[in-house]
Design a protein around this motif. Structure first.
Motif, mmCIF file in Angstrom:
data_model
loop_
_atom_site.group_PDB
_atom_site.id
_atom_site.type_symbol
_atom_site.label_atom_id
_atom_site.label_comp_id
_atom_site.label_asym_id
_atom_site.label_seq_id
_atom_site.Cartn_x
_atom_site.Cartn_y
_atom_site.Cartn_z
ATOM 1 N N PRO A 1 -11.257 -10.960 15.186
ATOM 2 C CA PRO A 1 -12.505 -10.873 14.411
ATOM 3 C C PRO A 1 -12.884 -9.430 14.101
ATOM 4 N N PHE A 2 -13.804 -9.282 13.162
ATOM 5 C CA PHE A 2 -14.207 -7.956 12.699
ATOM 6 C C PHE A 2 -14.749 -7.091 13.828
ATOM 7 N N GLN A 3 -15.601 -7.625 14.678
ATOM 8 C CA GLN A 3 -16.222 -6.808 15.720
ATOM 9 C C GLN A 3 -15.181 -6.178 16.638
ATOM 10 N N ALA A 4 -14.125 -6.892 16.935
ATOM 11 C CA ALA A 4 -13.066 -6.337 17.781
ATOM 12 C C ALA A 4 -12.285 -5.270 17.027
ATOM 13 N N LEU A 5 -11.999 -5.528 15.762
ATOM 14 C CA LEU A 5 -11.238 -4.566 14.970
ATOM 15 C C LEU A 5 -12.030 -3.289 14.723
ATOM 16 N N GLN B 1 -22.163 -3.732 7.707
ATOM 17 C CA GLN B 1 -22.823 -3.741 6.403
ATOM 18 C C GLN B 1 -21.914 -3.263 5.269
ATOM 19 N N VAL B 2 -20.721 -2.798 5.608
ATOM 20 C CA VAL B 2 -19.770 -2.345 4.592
ATOM 21 C C VAL B 2 -18.937 -3.531 4.114
ATOM 22 N N SER B 3 -18.955 -3.789 2.832
ATOM 23 C CA SER B 3 -18.117 -4.829 2.243
ATOM 24 C C SER B 3 -17.016 -4.160 1.425
ATOM 25 N N MET B 4 -16.097 -4.955 0.911
ATOM 26 C CA MET B 4 -14.981 -4.416 0.134
ATOM 27 C C MET B 4 -14.867 -5.205 -1.161
ATOM 28 N N GLU B 5 -15.011 -4.513 -2.286
ATOM 29 C CA GLU B 5 -14.930 -5.163 -3.589
ATOM 30 C C GLU B 5 -13.566 -4.888 -4.211
ATOM 31 N N ALA B 6 -12.837 -5.952 -4.517
ATOM 32 C CA ALA B 6 -11.492 -5.828 -5.094
ATOM 33 C C ALA B 6 -11.509 -6.254 -6.555
ATOM 34 N N SER B 7 -10.789 -5.484 -7.377
ATOM 35 C CA SER B 7 -10.688 -5.843 -8.796
ATOM 36 C C SER B 7 -9.325 -5.430 -9.320
ATOM 37 N N SER B 8 -8.735 -6.259 -10.151
ATOM 38 C CA SER B 8 -7.418 -5.974 -10.703
ATOM 39 C C SER B 8 -7.510 -4.911 -11.799
ATOM 40 N N LEU B 9 -6.606 -3.945 -11.736
ATOM 41 C CA LEU B 9 -6.510 -2.931 -12.784
ATOM 42 C C LEU B 9 -5.425 -3.278 -13.789
ATOM 43 N N GLY B 10 -4.640 -4.330 -13.494
ATOM 44 C CA GLY B 10 -3.598 -4.751 -14.412
ATOM 45 C C GLY B 10 -2.229 -4.769 -13.757
ATOM 46 N N ASP C 1 -1.859 -10.187 2.087
ATOM 47 C CA ASP C 1 -2.920 -11.122 2.446
ATOM 48 C C ASP C 1 -4.238 -10.409 2.166
ATOM 49 N N THR C 2 -4.913 -10.768 1.094
ATOM 50 C CA THR C 2 -6.093 -10.021 0.661
ATOM 51 C C THR C 2 -7.244 -10.118 1.665
ATOM 52 N N ASP C 3 -7.398 -11.265 2.307
ATOM 53 C CA ASP C 3 -8.473 -11.401 3.293
ATOM 54 C C ASP C 3 -8.222 -10.492 4.492
ATOM 55 N N ALA C 4 -6.983 -10.471 4.974
ATOM 56 C CA ALA C 4 -6.660 -9.638 6.133
ATOM 57 C C ALA C 4 -6.776 -8.158 5.788
ATOM 58 N N LEU C 5 -6.343 -7.777 4.580
ATOM 59 C CA LEU C 5 -6.433 -6.367 4.200
ATOM 60 C C LEU C 5 -7.890 -5.946 4.055
ATOM 61 N N SER C 6 -8.713 -6.781 3.440
ATOM 62 C CA SER C 6 -10.125 -6.448 3.302
ATOM 63 C C SER C 6 -10.760 -6.246 4.671
ATOM 64 N N ILE D 1 -4.169 1.901 10.203
ATOM 65 C CA ILE D 1 -4.400 0.844 9.228
ATOM 66 C C ILE D 1 -3.335 -0.243 9.343
ATOM 67 N N ALA D 2 -2.089 0.136 9.653
ATOM 68 C CA ALA D 2 -1.038 -0.873 9.835
ATOM 69 C C ALA D 2 -1.361 -1.767 11.024
ATOM 70 N N SER D 3 -1.850 -1.164 12.114
ATOM 71 C CA SER D 3 -2.203 -1.936 13.308
ATOM 72 C C SER D 3 -3.386 -2.860 13.035
ATOM 73 N N LEU D 4 -4.390 -2.332 12.340
ATOM 74 C CA LEU D 4 -5.549 -3.171 12.031
ATOM 75 C C LEU D 4 -5.167 -4.338 11.131
ATOM 76 N N TYR D 5 -4.281 -4.103 10.174
ATOM 77 C CA TYR D 5 -3.844 -5.183 9.283
ATOM 78 C C TYR D 5 -3.064 -6.243 10.062
ATOM 79 N N GLU D 6 -2.186 -5.801 10.955
ATOM 80 C CA GLU D 6 -1.428 -6.749 11.780
ATOM 81 C C GLU D 6 -2.367 -7.571 12.662
ATOM 82 N N ARG D 7 -3.357 -6.934 13.234
ATOM 83 C CA ARG D 7 -4.319 -7.642 14.089
ATOM 84 C C ARG D 7 -5.177 -8.599 13.271
#
Length: 467
Positions: free
Chosen positions: A185-189, A101-110, A63-68, A173-179
């Motif tokens: 929401p981001f502030q809680a995580l 203020q930190v964002s996450m930019e995703a791009s496919s490498l192939g 889930d790309t949104d949850a992982l980001s 990171i596994a716990s944050l992804y599950e949550r």
């Protein structure tokens, strides 16, 4: 848990995606807290493309949104990952950015087969980790809509992370992804639950500034570095011909080897012996190393560097950062006939210099004008009680290091794990070094088996004479 290069990990086929943190220039603010002497030395000596990291496999479709959200939250929880160092006319100083203020930019490498995916990730990490430029950590995923689960990896500059941080990442990171999947929401995580490594660095800077040529740590290091005579220099691996050769202008990548020396029963047997003799498991493992080196090569005196953690307070116990110092160790096992006696010598040697870890070696090097780097390093880590350790196998977790080029270095990472006892090592890629290192690891494995057999043959009582 094994500590290896990425080449030893079975990366699956699938689409490789790069995840790179980003922040707008306008949102960065100045931070007056000082850099640690270790970090400053790292900036002076580290090369771009040198990284440490971890890799794991998480269940379910990616889930790309949850992982980001999870990746951003992880960086938000740890200041060291969202701070940077900039150069100015007055020297180096910190800047930082707020978690939101930190964002996450995703791009496919192939899309690649397993070998191609591994190569793609390795190249991505090498090209994007730079000790002088934020971000100091980047991520990659391998996913395939037709399979359950996806692979997640990260690489980071050593200046903001140590081996313990690599291990803490799995559960967090596994716990944050599950949550995040559950809708938090981001502030809680992103709410911080640990101390800040930047605070720790600031205090370490104060400690370093107070040091002088008269400081005990400087005196001890000076004596240790010059004990062979001449210019201050780190000790070589004690077997002649392995590291005591002139370094070439273009050293080759080092060989890397990870080997399990024994299962949990072997670890328990050694642990019981150490407890009965009043020494720590670290001394038992290093003692086994010294015992075998003497048996195979007649070595009775050896000098090495031992990294030790600097997580002095509970608030920093699970923080992400570089909480490591160095101490010099001189070990003389002449006349110590049994493994318990050798382990006792190791414990005494460690106790003699352990307190020096509070005074950063980088500052010692400044005062003594030392520009040499460690040649023989022995680390011990007990991973059994790190949060999430019981799930590492389920996640196929592995800690990673980048390939290193060096003609004159031997590093040993001794690990006590829930699965037993492991040694990871890197060493010069020569026939002589290969023979010595494989012989050492094989001898240590045989020694642990002898301990096990002694335990079984005496119906629960150790016979120290048997080893």
């Amino acid at each position: 848990m094994e500590y290896t290069e990425l080449s030893a990990y079975d990366v699956p086929s699938g689409e490789v995606t790069a995840w790179i943190p980003a922040a707008e220039p306008a949102v960065w603010v100045d931070d007056e807290r000082g850099l640690s002497h270790n970090h400053e030395q790292h900036l002076d000596t580290a090369e771009a493309g040198s990284w440490i990291g971890s890799i794991m496999r998480l269940p379910g479709q990616l889930d790309t949104d949850a992982l980001s959200l999870a990746l951003r939250a992880w960086m938000g929880r740890h200041e060291a990952l969202r701070g940077t160092v900039v150069e100015s006319a007055t020297g180096r100083h910190r800047r930082r950015v707020a978690p939101e203020q930190v964002s996450m930019e995703a791009s496919s490498l192939g899309r690649f087969d397993g070998e191609g995916a591994r190569s793609s990730i390795a190249g991505f990490l090498t090209e994007n980790i730079d000790p002088t430029a934020w971000p100091y950590v980047v991520f990659a995923t391998v996913s395939d809509p037709g399979t359950d689960g996806f692979t997640l990896a990260f690489g980071a500059d050593h200046g903001v992370m140590d081996a313990y941080s690599q291990l803490l990442w799995f559960e967090e990171i596994a716990s944050l992804y599950e949550r995040a999947l559950a809708g938090e929401p981001f502030q809680a995580l992103a709410a911080a639950t640990t101390g800040s490594h930047i605070d720790h660095s600031d205090q370490e800077r104060i400690t370093g500034k107070a040091m002088s040529l008269e400081s005990e740590s400087v005196r001890v290091w000076r004596d240790w570095l010059t004990s062979a005579g001449g210019t201050p220099r780190f000790a070589d691996f004690p077997v002649p011909g392995i590291t005591d050769v002139p370094a070439s202008e273009a050293p080759l990548p080092q060989a890397s080897l990870s080997q399990w020396l024994g299962d949990p029963h072997h670890a328990r047997f050694l642990g019981e012996l150490c407890k009965r003799e009043g020494v720590g498991f670290q001394a038992g493992m290093m003692g086994a190393m010294a015992y075998v080196l003497r048996a195979q090569h007649g070595v009775e005196r050896m000098r090495f560097v031992a990294p030790m953690h600097t997580r002095y307070t509970a608030e920093h116990a699970t923080a992400i950062g570089w909480y490591v110092g160095l101490v010099p160790v001189t070990l003389d096992i002449a006349g110590a006939a049994t493994l318990p006696e050798v382990a006792g010598r190791v414990q005494a040697a460690l106790d003699e210099t352990r307190s020096l870890v509070r005074q950063p070696f980088a500052r010692v090097a400044d005062l003594l004008d030392v520009d040499d780097a460690p040649h023989f390093v022995v680390t011990f880590v007990d991973t059994r009680f790190i949060p999430g350790a019981e799930r590492w196998n389920e996640w196929q977790g592995r800690t990673l290091r980048a390939s290193v080029c060096a003609d004159d270095e031997v590093y040993l990472w001794l690990v006590r794990d829930r699965d037993g006892v492991n040694v990871s090592t890197r060493y010069p890629e020569t026939v002589a070094a290969e023979r010595v290192v494989r012989g050492l690891l094989g001898g240590m494995s045989e020694l642990l088996e002898e301990l096990a057999q002694a335990q079984l043959s005496t119906a629960g009582r150790f016979s120290t004479e048997a080893v």
